[in-house]
Design a protein around this motif. Sequence first.
Motif, PDB file in Angstrom:
ATOM      1  N   THR A  49       0.818  -1.225   0.000  1.00  0.00           N
ATOM      2  CA  THR A  49       0.000   0.000   0.000  1.00  0.00           C
ATOM      3  C   THR A  49       0.845   1.267   0.000  1.00  0.00           C
ATOM      4  OG1 THR A  49      -0.357   0.384   2.394  1.00  0.00           O
ATOM      5  CG2 THR A  49      -1.820  -1.213   1.291  1.00  0.00           C
ATOM      6  N   GLY A  50       2.164   1.146  -0.132  1.00  0.00           N
ATOM      7  CA  GLY A  50       3.037   2.313  -0.172  1.00  0.00           C
ATOM      8  C   GLY A  50       3.309   2.753  -1.602  1.00  0.00           C
ATOM      9  N   SER A  51       4.331   3.606  -1.758  1.00  0.00           N
ATOM     10  CA  SER A  51       4.695   4.096  -3.088  1.00  0.00           C
ATOM     11  C   SER A  51       6.085   4.698  -3.028  1.00  0.00           C
ATOM     12  CB  SER A  51       3.697   5.158  -3.579  1.00  0.00           C
ATOM     13  OG  SER A  51       3.801   6.342  -2.797  1.00  0.00           O
ATOM     14  N   LYS A  52       6.570   5.092  -4.188  1.00  0.00           N
ATOM     15  CA  LYS A  52       7.887   5.712  -4.299  1.00  0.00           C
ATOM     16  C   LYS A  52       8.021   6.937  -3.412  1.00  0.00           C
ATOM     17  CE  LYS A  52       6.315   8.162  -8.463  1.00  0.00           C
ATOM     18  NZ  LYS A  52       4.891   7.814  -8.188  1.00  0.00           N
ATOM     19  N   GLU A  53       6.909   7.637  -3.122  1.00  0.00           N
ATOM     20  CA  GLU A  53       6.958   8.860  -2.312  1.00  0.00           C
ATOM     21  C   GLU A  53       7.370   8.587  -0.868  1.00  0.00           C
ATOM     22  OE1 GLU A  53       5.128   9.789  -5.975  1.00  0.00           O
ATOM     23  OE2 GLU A  53       4.597   8.183  -4.556  1.00  0.00           O
ATOM     24  N   ASP A  54       7.289   7.322  -0.435  1.00  0.00           N
ATOM     25  CA  ASP A  54       7.718   6.993   0.922  1.00  0.00           C
ATOM     26  C   ASP A  54       9.206   7.272   1.132  1.00  0.00           C
ATOM     27  OD1 ASP A  54       5.161   6.151   1.461  1.00  0.00           O
ATOM     28  OD2 ASP A  54       5.592   4.030   1.133  1.00  0.00           O
ATOM     29  N   PHE A  55       9.954   7.354   0.037  1.00  0.00           N
ATOM     30  CA  PHE A  55      11.390   7.589   0.131  1.00  0.00           C
ATOM     31  C   PHE A  55      11.769   9.055  -0.088  1.00  0.00           C
ATOM     32  CE2 PHE A  55      10.972   3.113  -1.312  1.00  0.00           C
ATOM     33  CZ  PHE A  55      11.528   2.506  -0.201  1.00  0.00           C
ATOM     34  N   ASN A  56      10.784   9.926  -0.298  1.00  0.00           N
ATOM     35  CA  ASN A  56      11.109  11.338  -0.532  1.00  0.00           C
ATOM     36  C   ASN A  56      12.020  11.939   0.541  1.00  0.00           C
ATOM     37  OD1 ASN A  56       9.833  11.615  -2.996  1.00  0.00           O
ATOM     38  ND2 ASN A  56       7.995  12.598  -2.184  1.00  0.00           N
ATOM     39  N   PRO A  57      11.819  11.622   1.831  1.00  0.00           N
ATOM     40  CA  PRO A  57      12.680  12.239   2.843  1.00  0.00           C
ATOM     41  C   PRO A  57      14.138  11.787   2.786  1.00  0.00           C
ATOM     42  CG  PRO A  57      10.646  11.393   3.832  1.00  0.00           C
ATOM     43  CD  PRO A  57      10.728  10.843   2.448  1.00  0.00           C
ATOM     44  N   LEU A  58      14.428  10.690   2.069  1.00  0.00           N
ATOM     45  CA  LEU A  58      15.798  10.165   2.031  1.00  0.00           C
ATOM     46  C   LEU A  58      16.627  10.730   0.883  1.00  0.00           C
ATOM     47  CD1 LEU A  58      15.254   6.340   2.727  1.00  0.00           C
ATOM     48  CD2 LEU A  58      15.782   8.159   4.369  1.00  0.00           C
ATOM     49  N   HIS A  59      15.975  11.249  -0.166  1.00  0.00           N
ATOM     50  CA  HIS A  59      16.713  11.600  -1.381  1.00  0.00           C
ATOM     51  C   HIS A  59      17.792  12.651  -1.131  1.00  0.00           C
ATOM     52  CE1 HIS A  59      14.341   9.126  -4.034  1.00  0.00           C
ATOM     53  NE2 HIS A  59      13.213   9.743  -3.736  1.00  0.00           N
ATOM     54  N   GLU A  60      17.425  13.746  -0.496  1.00  0.00           N
ATOM     55  CA  GLU A  60      18.408  14.830  -0.326  1.00  0.00           C
ATOM     56  C   GLU A  60      19.579  14.439   0.554  1.00  0.00           C
ATOM     57  OE1 GLU A  60      16.921  19.113  -0.735  1.00  0.00           O
ATOM     58  OE2 GLU A  60      15.228  18.103   0.239  1.00  0.00           O
ATOM     59  N   PRO A  61      19.355  13.840   1.743  1.00  0.00           N
ATOM     60  CA  PRO A  61      20.523  13.475   2.546  1.00  0.00           C
ATOM     61  C   PRO A  61      21.400  12.415   1.892  1.00  0.00           C
ATOM     62  CG  PRO A  61      18.494  12.692   3.582  1.00  0.00           C
ATOM     63  CD  PRO A  61      18.093  13.621   2.484  1.00  0.00           C
ATOM     64  N   LEU A  62      20.805  11.514   1.122  1.00  0.00           N
ATOM     65  CA  LEU A  62      21.634  10.520   0.444  1.00  0.00           C
ATOM     66  C   LEU A  62      22.383  11.131  -0.743  1.00  0.00           C
ATOM     67  CD1 LEU A  62      19.285   7.411   0.612  1.00  0.00           C
ATOM     68  CD2 LEU A  62      21.464   7.745   1.815  1.00  0.00           C
ATOM     69  N   ALA A  63      21.753  12.072  -1.436  1.00  0.00           N
ATOM     70  CA  ALA A  63      22.457  12.769  -2.523  1.00  0.00           C
ATOM     71  C   ALA A  63      23.653  13.535  -1.978  1.00  0.00           C
ATOM     72  CB  ALA A  63      21.502  13.708  -3.244  1.00  0.00           C
ATOM     73  N   ALA A  64      23.491  14.119  -0.792  1.00  0.00           N
ATOM     74  CA  ALA A  64      24.592  14.861  -0.185  1.00  0.00           C
ATOM     75  C   ALA A  64      25.765  13.953   0.169  1.00  0.00           C
ATOM     76  CB  ALA A  64      24.101  15.591   1.065  1.00  0.00           C
ATOM     77  N   ARG A  65      25.491  12.669   0.345  1.00  0.00           N
ATOM     78  CA  ARG A  65      26.558  11.696   0.617  1.00  0.00           C
ATOM     79  C   ARG A  65      27.098  11.056  -0.661  1.00  0.00           C
ATOM     80  NH1 ARG A  65      26.766   9.431   5.929  1.00  0.00           N
ATOM     81  NH2 ARG A  65      28.321   8.022   5.008  1.00  0.00           N
ATOM     82  N   GLY A  66      26.572  11.476  -1.829  1.00  0.00           N
ATOM     83  CA  GLY A  66      27.093  10.980  -3.091  1.00  0.00           C
ATOM     84  C   GLY A  66      26.298   9.871  -3.733  1.00  0.00           C
ATOM     85  N   TYR A  67      25.064   9.636  -3.260  1.00  0.00           N
ATOM     86  CA  TYR A  67      24.280   8.530  -3.794  1.00  0.00           C
ATOM     87  C   TYR A  67      23.066   9.013  -4.571  1.00  0.00           C
ATOM     88  CZ  TYR A  67      27.271   5.523  -1.119  1.00  0.00           C
ATOM     89  OH  TYR A  67      28.380   4.882  -0.641  1.00  0.00           O
ATOM     90  N   ARG A  68      23.028   8.642  -5.840  1.00  0.00           N
ATOM     91  CA  ARG A  68      21.816   8.821  -6.638  1.00  0.00           C
ATOM     92  C   ARG A  68      20.800   7.785  -6.169  1.00  0.00           C
ATOM     93  NH1 ARG A  68      21.257   6.700 -12.857  1.00  0.00           N
ATOM     94  NH2 ARG A  68      19.076   7.314 -13.225  1.00  0.00           N
ATOM     95  N   THR A  69      19.567   8.207  -5.957  1.00  0.00           N
ATOM     96  CA  THR A  69      18.529   7.291  -5.495  1.00  0.00           C
ATOM     97  C   THR A  69      17.357   7.311  -6.467  1.00  0.00           C
ATOM     98  OG1 THR A  69      17.809   9.069  -4.001  1.00  0.00           O
ATOM     99  CG2 THR A  69      19.081   7.271  -3.037  1.00  0.00           C
ATOM    100  N   VAL A  70      16.890   6.122  -6.822  1.00  0.00           N
ATOM    101  CA  VAL A  70      15.766   5.969  -7.747  1.00  0.00           C
ATOM    102  C   VAL A  70      14.697   5.147  -7.026  1.00  0.00           C
ATOM    103  CG1 VAL A  70      15.002   5.187 -10.005  1.00  0.00           C
ATOM    104  CG2 VAL A  70      17.348   6.027  -9.705  1.00  0.00           C
ATOM    105  N   ALA A  71      13.605   5.812  -6.646  1.00  0.00           N
ATOM    106  CA  ALA A  71      12.489   5.144  -5.982  1.00  0.00           C
ATOM    107  C   ALA A  71      11.427   4.826  -7.020  1.00  0.00           C
ATOM    108  CB  ALA A  71      11.915   6.034  -4.882  1.00  0.00           C
ATOM    109  N   VAL A  72      10.841   3.639  -6.935  1.00  0.00           N
ATOM    110  CA  VAL A  72       9.971   3.152  -8.016  1.00  0.00           C
ATOM    111  C   VAL A  72       8.627   2.667  -7.469  1.00  0.00           C
ATOM    112  CG1 VAL A  72      11.024   0.852  -7.892  1.00  0.00           C
ATOM    113  CG2 VAL A  72       9.858   1.550  -9.982  1.00  0.00           C
TER     114      VAL A  72
END
Length: 288
Positions: A49-72
């Motif tokens: 019952t979830g979605s890719k938006e559940d990971f929205n809070p993780l994208h910016e802090p992980l990008a700052a550590r050098g990780y591209r994140t693709v939630a699907v």
Amino acid sequence: MSRPPTFVPPAGARAYRLRTARGEFAVVDAPVPAGVEPRGTALLLPGFTGSKEDFNPLHEPLAARGYRTVAVDGRGQFESAGPAEDASAYAREELARDVLAQAEALGTPLHLLGHSLGGQIARAAVLRDRSPFRSLTLMSSGPAQIAVPQQQRVKLLRDALGVMTMAEVWEAMQAMEAPEETDAGLDAGLDDRADLRRRWLGNSPAQLIATGLQLCTEPDRVAELAALALPFHVVSGARDDTWPVPLLDDMAVRLGARRTVIEGAEHSPNCDRPLPTARALADFWDGC
């Protein structure tokens, strides 16, 4: 039901449809910003019952550590199309093949993360072909079927979906929801109710029926997984009603996995405590 703080992708992220050999899948793709050294790419799979938006809070802090994140969004989940009535389209093996097609389309070795149901789908994909993946993180996702009280809740949902429309089931769920949960969404100052309803209505009922049954009958495949030469990470909140925390502790031991417990979080540490969760993920990926 998970409650992402926002359905709006973070700054710099792009929402689009990822074309694969098995169709198109809705994704939120957050690149590494200019000036930050790229360290890898992670594919993130949401839960039941979830979605890719559940990971929205993780994208910016992980990008700052050098990780591209693709939630699907998986097949038949929110903004990814899927048959409304053909449950066979959502067999575990079919969903695993979807993940492998997504990995192929992204075209780079990936860190794979699955939350809850997404963890069991991720596990099936890795067991089918581990070669596209640099690591596997199981977030709030246990070794086999969900706890008995949760099985009873899923059965109620599956039974309802057999005789009611998605809109009718949504209204019934809202009527049963605890008042404090409703208040929490309102206090956050979000258009929470409308977004959650839109997400619910976007799901295929056949997908929910099929994956709900899988959650209640999933066999223990930890020994198979442990036999693979792959770094593992087991992440959870300090409390979890879907798979009890001691069960996740034991699974981590059996896998020889890194184990992280996010204090102050429950079944969705990605939403409950995103900054310490992102820190734990990046620390693990750095070590890989």
